[in-house]
Motif scaffolding. Sequence first.
Motif, PDB file in Angstrom:
ATOM      1  N   TRP A 299      -5.108   0.376  -2.448  1.00 37.84           N
ATOM      2  CA  TRP A 299      -4.845   1.746  -2.851  1.00 37.84           C
ATOM      3  C   TRP A 299      -4.269   2.524  -1.669  1.00 37.84           C
ATOM      4  O   TRP A 299      -4.547   2.218  -0.511  1.00 37.84           O
ATOM      5  CB  TRP A 299      -6.133   2.427  -3.299  1.00 37.84           C
TER       6      TRP A 299
ATOM      7  N   LYS B 285       0.856  -1.185   0.000  1.00 38.94           N
ATOM      8  CA  LYS B 285       0.000   0.000   0.000  1.00 38.94           C
ATOM      9  C   LYS B 285       0.890   1.232   0.000  1.00 38.94           C
ATOM     10  O   LYS B 285       1.487   1.572   1.025  1.00 38.94           O
ATOM     11  CB  LYS B 285      -0.915   0.006   1.228  1.00 38.94           C
TER      12      LYS B 285
ATOM     13  N   LYS C  98      -1.751   2.969  -6.551  1.00 41.89           N
ATOM     14  CA  LYS C  98      -1.548   1.557  -6.218  1.00 41.89           C
ATOM     15  C   LYS C  98      -0.516   0.972  -7.159  1.00 41.89           C
ATOM     16  O   LYS C  98      -0.250   1.522  -8.239  1.00 41.89           O
ATOM     17  CB  LYS C  98      -2.859   0.761  -6.289  1.00 41.89           C
TER      18      LYS C  98
END
Length: 361
Positions: free
Chosen positions: A320, A218, A312
């Motif tokens: 994301w 992430k 992402k």
Amino acid sequence: MDLLWSLLSITCLFLQLEGCTRVIKPNTVVVDVDMTLSPPSPCRNVMLQCGEHGPSVYWQRKKQKIGKGSELTIHVEDFPDAGNFTCHNDNGDILNHTLVLIQVTKNDRGEHPKQILQEISDQIYIKCETKNHSGVFECSWNLNMNPNTVQILVEAHRSNSSISCIVHDQDKSRAVCHELTYCPFQEELEKVGFNLHAIDGPRFENYSSEFFLADIVKPEKVQIHKKDEGDKKVVVSWEYPQSWDHPHSYFPLTFEVKALKNKHNCDHEVCSDPSTPNHKVPHKGSYHFFTEETSLQLNHSTRKYVFCVRAKDMYCNSPWSEWSAIVLRDPGQQCWLKDYYYSLCFLKHRYSLCHMWHLGP
């Protein structure tokens, strides 16, 4: 001491064959208890060993004498039966100890009920993330109990790999792990296994999670910049996070872009608009698209709108980043508002009121 540990391990190995008792660390035994069984399972009998000491050895629990001799068999049916058991010599010195814990495998709440950690979603208690492909990842959870009374033990493993994990001293709800042999340029063939042991008094609970590091990447939030170019045009650009891997050509990001009415936040759902190649912000409504670029030239709107970007990993089915956002507004409209207020002050000849507008140059 070594002999005691050997004897204790042999005893627990025998009980472990019955699937109800195991050693999780030296001097700590966990007994699996099905609270719905009647009569109780015979494998709840646990034999404790004090080593090669004479018959004068005695056992205590909660400062109460409960037996004599180098061996002690206890029957564990419920939490009051568990705890710390110590063996002593004639002088009262502690020769050794065994902590007996209970893990409930079934009760009126169902199979393997959990109580120490909060459930994040359906049967998920642990969330693991990493901000890049360095092999360092963080796992987090939420405690239902007082952190001062809970003990957390964590470990992570993958075949032919070395992973170290450390629970935060001041925050028992997070642990940072580092896979020393991880290579971001190689495909992962085996998942990382993350195990968490939670102990609260005599209660023991085990939690686990499995994942590829590529699936939990992430990125950190991107930084957005705005530059006015006159003629009611504005260029909005954003940067890869500083913590993201290099080279960016090998570790590319995909960006999700939204322009929303000012009353909305970035989580507002907007359907993708196929007409967005012109990158024009409409006077009414919002738009939404995905891109690999890091800048856009936009037409100013006559009203405020929120410009949102998140990122992402382009090649991984991973989360994301959090949204980054700025508020954009037509600079011509701002000048018009200034002129309006200054004119109002002039017409009323009340110049002292102008200071209330805080308009500035």
